[in-house]
Motif scaffolding. Structure first.
Motif, mmCIF file in Angstrom:
data_model
loop_
_atom_site.group_PDB
_atom_site.id
_atom_site.type_symbol
_atom_site.label_atom_id
_atom_site.label_comp_id
_atom_site.label_asym_id
_atom_site.label_seq_id
_atom_site.Cartn_x
_atom_site.Cartn_y
_atom_site.Cartn_z
ATOM 1 N N ASN A 1 0.686 -1.216 0.089
ATOM 2 C CA ASN A 1 0.020 -0.040 -0.104
ATOM 3 C C ASN A 1 0.756 1.464 0.073
ATOM 4 O O ASN A 1 0.472 2.210 -0.501
ATOM 5 C CB ASN A 1 -0.975 0.017 1.245
ATOM 6 N N ILE A 2 2.010 1.176 0.619
ATOM 7 C CA ILE A 2 2.845 2.376 0.833
ATOM 8 C C ILE A 2 3.368 2.848 -0.571
ATOM 9 O O ILE A 2 3.554 3.569 -1.037
ATOM 10 C CB ILE A 2 3.995 2.153 1.842
ATOM 11 N N GLU A 3 3.785 1.461 -1.263
ATOM 12 C CA GLU A 3 4.179 1.881 -2.861
ATOM 13 C C GLU A 3 3.225 2.278 -3.604
ATOM 14 O O GLU A 3 3.574 3.206 -4.683
ATOM 15 C CB GLU A 3 4.845 0.373 -3.395
ATOM 16 N N LEU A 4 1.896 2.158 -3.399
ATOM 17 C CA LEU A 4 0.604 2.727 -4.452
ATOM 18 C C LEU A 4 0.820 3.981 -4.020
ATOM 19 O O LEU A 4 0.343 4.787 -4.871
ATOM 20 C CB LEU A 4 -0.466 2.014 -4.135
ATOM 21 N N TRP B 1 -6.058 4.205 -7.610
ATOM 22 C CA TRP B 1 -6.976 4.677 -6.505
ATOM 23 C C TRP B 1 -7.930 3.483 -6.498
ATOM 24 O O TRP B 1 -8.301 3.270 -5.409
ATOM 25 C CB TRP B 1 -7.535 5.788 -6.864
ATOM 26 N N LYS B 2 -8.230 2.660 -7.503
ATOM 27 C CA LYS B 2 -9.314 1.548 -7.598
ATOM 28 C C LYS B 2 -8.662 0.450 -6.851
ATOM 29 O O LYS B 2 -9.326 0.042 -5.846
ATOM 30 C CB LYS B 2 -9.359 1.101 -9.160
ATOM 31 N N GLU B 3 -7.444 0.122 -6.782
ATOM 32 C CA GLU B 3 -6.712 -0.980 -6.177
ATOM 33 C C GLU B 3 -6.846 -0.498 -4.855
ATOM 34 O O GLU B 3 -7.012 -1.324 -3.965
ATOM 35 C CB GLU B 3 -5.502 -1.410 -6.555
ATOM 36 N N LEU B 4 -6.426 0.693 -4.385
ATOM 37 C CA LEU B 4 -6.289 1.160 -3.053
ATOM 38 C C LEU B 4 -7.688 0.874 -2.391
ATOM 39 O O LEU B 4 -7.780 0.469 -1.153
ATOM 40 C CB LEU B 4 -5.856 2.545 -2.897
ATOM 41 N N ARG B 5 -8.759 1.561 -3.107
ATOM 42 C CA ARG B 5 -10.199 1.301 -2.667
ATOM 43 C C ARG B 5 -10.450 -0.075 -2.196
ATOM 44 O O ARG B 5 -11.228 -0.636 -1.353
ATOM 45 C CB ARG B 5 -11.007 2.232 -3.518
ATOM 46 N N ALA C 1 -11.573 -4.557 1.497
ATOM 47 C CA ALA C 1 -11.524 -5.971 1.884
ATOM 48 C C ALA C 1 -10.592 -5.966 2.952
ATOM 49 O O ALA C 1 -10.218 -7.143 3.618
ATOM 50 C CB ALA C 1 -10.599 -6.580 0.748
ATOM 51 N N GLY C 2 -10.618 -4.917 3.860
ATOM 52 C CA GLY C 2 -9.793 -4.929 5.170
ATOM 53 C C GLY C 2 -8.242 -5.197 5.019
ATOM 54 O O GLY C 2 -7.549 -5.439 6.180
ATOM 55 N N GLN C 3 -7.528 -4.862 3.750
ATOM 56 C CA GLN C 3 -6.424 -5.125 3.519
ATOM 57 C C GLN C 3 -5.544 -3.868 3.982
ATOM 58 O O GLN C 3 -4.722 -3.256 3.056
ATOM 59 C CB GLN C 3 -6.040 -5.565 2.173
ATOM 60 N N ILE C 4 -5.913 -3.166 5.055
ATOM 61 C CA ILE C 4 -5.124 -1.967 5.462
ATOM 62 C C ILE C 4 -3.444 -2.090 5.614
ATOM 63 O O ILE C 4 -2.885 -1.135 4.939
ATOM 64 C CB ILE C 4 -5.589 -1.515 6.800
ATOM 65 N N ILE C 5 -3.068 -3.174 5.743
ATOM 66 C CA ILE C 5 -1.553 -3.507 5.791
ATOM 67 C C ILE C 5 -1.653 -4.500 4.581
ATOM 68 O O ILE C 5 -2.012 -5.904 5.058
ATOM 69 C CB ILE C 5 -0.991 -3.872 7.002
ATOM 70 N N TYR C 6 -0.854 -4.434 3.669
ATOM 71 C CA TYR C 6 -0.819 -5.366 2.448
ATOM 72 C C TYR C 6 0.611 -5.572 1.984
ATOM 73 O O TYR C 6 1.222 -4.619 1.988
ATOM 74 C CB TYR C 6 -1.408 -5.000 1.265
ATOM 75 N N LYS C 7 1.100 -6.885 2.489
ATOM 76 C CA LYS C 7 2.389 -7.252 1.978
ATOM 77 C C LYS C 7 2.340 -8.225 0.844
ATOM 78 O O LYS C 7 1.810 -9.107 1.149
ATOM 79 C CB LYS C 7 3.180 -7.443 3.110
ATOM 80 N N PRO C 8 2.951 -7.939 -0.303
ATOM 81 C CA PRO C 8 3.231 -9.108 -1.095
ATOM 82 C C PRO C 8 3.762 -10.292 -0.924
ATOM 83 O O PRO C 8 4.787 -10.338 -0.163
ATOM 84 C CB PRO C 8 4.255 -8.015 -2.287
ATOM 85 N N VAL C 9 3.196 -11.414 -1.331
ATOM 86 C CA VAL C 9 3.751 -12.718 -1.108
ATOM 87 C C VAL C 9 4.411 -13.228 -2.266
ATOM 88 O O VAL C 9 3.805 -13.430 -3.254
ATOM 89 C CB VAL C 9 2.461 -13.763 -0.608
ATOM 90 N N TYR C 10 5.756 -13.748 -2.184
ATOM 91 C CA TYR C 10 6.194 -14.305 -3.309
ATOM 92 C C TYR C 10 7.511 -15.120 -2.970
ATOM 93 O O TYR C 10 7.592 -15.263 -1.663
ATOM 94 C CB TYR C 10 6.855 -13.223 -4.306
#
Length: 627
Positions: free
Chosen positions: A93-96, A609-613, A618-627
């Motif tokens: 989210n910070i990157e977005l 903006w669409k992805e942030l919303r 979806a409750g993903q206030i803290i989102y961390k990419p999984v890889y």
């Protein structure tokens, strides 16, 4: 020296006559590109609806054509560029939020126009440490991967986990004033002969240095610029490219590295050699017009050999016996005709480069030296430039890295393309290692692509191309107008789009026929990407074949890059890296380029903006990419 044979004004002057030219057997090639009759060609042309020249397959390609005919049809691939969840799943989210901030700032004219001054002021007010932190949180963090080849590895590995590779590009530039740049350019582009006797040579205005355009950074927003200082600086820049190649090999399994020819030697040589190549091509066009073939496409212009010999004799180019030996001594023209590729193959293998810089004078019919004087030091500088190119290509092969040669201004480009072509002939025998760049805003782009593809087919090596629209349009237009030569740029953006798609379709057809051509579609234009995908579906080209690549800049157009990568297409980000202070010129250009993009379209910001919303809902206030 590896590339002595390439530098090819074709003949050496000797007491006003032509000496017999020698060509190595490996360089001889058939003058017959196709066994089809004229009627068959016309019938095939009528079946095409897009106006592009048909790619004529050499007989050996019938094997691949028959193989293709028996393949099971491939399922069509569709990419949804509206799916923000897929497009931004590699971003937190910070990157977005950073992307949104940077792109918004790029829409403010005053910030973009004064960006360098503002960055200098920020450094003074905040101090170096705080300034670097601020830059890494904003512009530097958005567009630059890191400070050195170790710090960029985490980003490269993360992108690779989401299907996106890297084209490494060490983006450090000298921060010169305009006056300093102009002085360096004039010193490095003017020969000793020109300094001693201005106007006494046979140079054309386009291929001479002009002080008002000495700062080649002017009007250029998406390409870095090198200015010649001395041979030691060129060696340092070669070492930088070598380190970049090694970093690409160590950080990525299937990466690219980008180089610029103007970083590797004195640009005087590129100017002179470009002029020679253009004049010899113009001489071919003159002879073609004499035979009434000037209206044909460049590959259809086949000069009748006997008539050509008579014309050259009448022009006084040489004695009839010399001209006879010129063509028959190396078994050229066995079909009775000579085309432009055969003409270009008349390569003298002398080791003294200065003797090769001979040009035809259409008024006198004689060959004349481009320069009256050529110093030993200039000779050595030319050879060292060619040696550096050869060293880089060898390092690319050793490290399993493909080398992307960037395009530059039109007064340098003929020489750059010819150098790159010679690298391809040597290093692309087993797989595509060297890629040339074609600027599709040029009027001659299609002719250049078709000629090089045809040469690769005749000689059996892998054609590698990067297609771009071009980075020097404003500068090229202004220079042509002020100095007084034809504008080399297509008249408008739509004409450039048509040229891009025409060149792209030609290369895709070549891939369809032979599977030995390779192309990188380097664009931020979503319509062009969709055009490419549609053509690949029509032709049955699978992304897993790794023949068609896509390329975008780091920090831009992620909504194109990542959906393509996750769908299995080979897609690459141009990944700049370097210390914060030394990539300021690069960041300045990124701000300018994004201003134009963001003002024309709100699409990328609206998708962010669409992805942030979506994440917040979806409750993903803290989102961390999984890889």
């Amino acid at each position: 020296m590896s590339y002595t044979k390439f530098v090819a004004p074709l003949v050496r002057a000797n007491s006003g006559s032509i000496r017999k030219l020698r060509i190595s057997p490996a360089r001889c090639r058939s003058t017959v590109a196709s066994t089809k009759t004229r009627e068959e060609k016309e019938q095939q042309q009528q079946q095409k609806t897009n106006g592009c020249t048909v790619v004529e397959a050499a007989p050996v390609e019938l094997i691949s054509q028959s193989r293709k005919a028996t393949k099971a049809p491939l399922s069509k691939t569709h990419i949804d560029f509206e799916n923000t969840q897929e497009a931004y799943k590699s971003k937190g989210n910070i990157e977005l939020l950073r992307s949104l901030l940077v792109f918004k700032l790029c829409t403010f004219d005053i910030l973009v126009d004064k960006n360098k001054e503002l960055m200098d002021l920020s450094r003074k007010l905040l101090g170096q440490w705080m300034f670097e932190k601020l830059m890494k949180m904003t512009f530097y963090g958005q567009f630059v991967a890191g400070e050195d080849h170790n710090s960029i590895k985490p980003l490269i590995r993360k992108n690779e986990a989401f299907g996106v590779g890297a084209v490494l590009d060490y983006s450090v530039e000298e921060d010169l004033t305009q006056e300093e740049a102009e002085k360096k350019e004039m010193d490095s582009c003017v020969s000793e002969a020109e300094k001693e006797s201005p106007g006494a040579d046979h140079r054309e205005k386009k291929y001479k240095a002009h002080r008002q355009f000495g700062d080649r950074r002017g009007g250029v927003i998406s390409a870095r610029t090198y200015f010649y200082a001395d041979e030691a600086k060129c060696d340092m820049q070669m070492e930088t490219f070598i380190n970049c190649i090694k970093a690409s090999g160590g950080a990525s399994n299937d990466g690219f590295s980008a180089i610029k020819m103007t970083a590797l030697g004195r640009p005087q040589f590129l100017l002179q050699f470009s002029e020679v190549l253009v004049k010899w091509r113009r001489f071919f066009n003159f002879l073609s017009a004499q035979q009434g073939k000037s209206q044909m496409t460049v590959l259809e212009q086949k000069l009748e050999l006997e008539q050509l010999k008579d014309s050259l004799t009448e022009l006084g180019v040489g004695a009839k016996d010399d001209i006879e030996n010129w063509f028959t001594g190396e078994k050229l023209g066995l079909s009775g005709t000579i085309d432009l590729l055969d003409w270009n193959s008349l390569i003298n293998d002398t080791t003294k480069i200065s003797n090769l810089l001979m040009v035809p004078n259409l008024q006198t019919g004689h060959l004349e030296p481009l320069l009256n004087i050529f110093t030993e030091e200039e000779e050595r500088q030319m050879k060292r430039m060619l040696q550096r190119v050869d060293i880089l290509a060898k390092h690319a092969v050793e490290n399993g890295v493909r080398l992307m040669v960037d395009a530059e201004q039109t007064y340098f480009q003929p020489a750059i393309s010819r150098l790159t072509l010679e690298m391809q002939r040597k290093f692309n025998r087993e797989k595509p290692v060297i890629f040339n760049t074609y600027q599709c805003y040029l009027k001659e782009a299609y002719d250049n692509v078709t000629l090089d593809v045809e040469l690769s087919r005749r000689e059996g090596w892998y054609f590698g191309a990067k297609l771009v629209r071009g980075a020097y349009m404003y500068q090229e237009r202004a220079r042509a107008k002020e100095i007084g030569y034809e504008d080399p740029i297509n008249p408008d953006y739509e004409a450039t789009n048509r040229m891009y798609h025409k060149c792209l379709e030609y290369v895709l057809e070549e891939i369809e026929h032979s599977r030995k051509a390779n192309v990188m579609v380097a664009t931020h234009n979503e319509d062009t990407v969709k055009f490419t995908l549609d053509k690949m579906n029509e032709m049955g080209l699978s992304p897993t074949e790794n023949k068609v690549y896509f390329g975008q800049l780091l920090g831009m157009c992620d909504q194109i890059s990542f959906p393509l990568g996750q769908a299995g297409f080979p897609v690459y980000k141009y990944v700049p890296y370097g210390p914060v202070n030394e990539v300021i010129p690069y960041l300045s250009r990124r701000a300018q380029e994004n201003r134009g993009i963001m003002k024309r379209s709100q699409r990328e910001r609206s998708l962010l903006w669409k992805e942030l919303r979506r994440r917040l809902l979806a409750g993903q206030i803290i989102y961390k990419p999984v890889y």
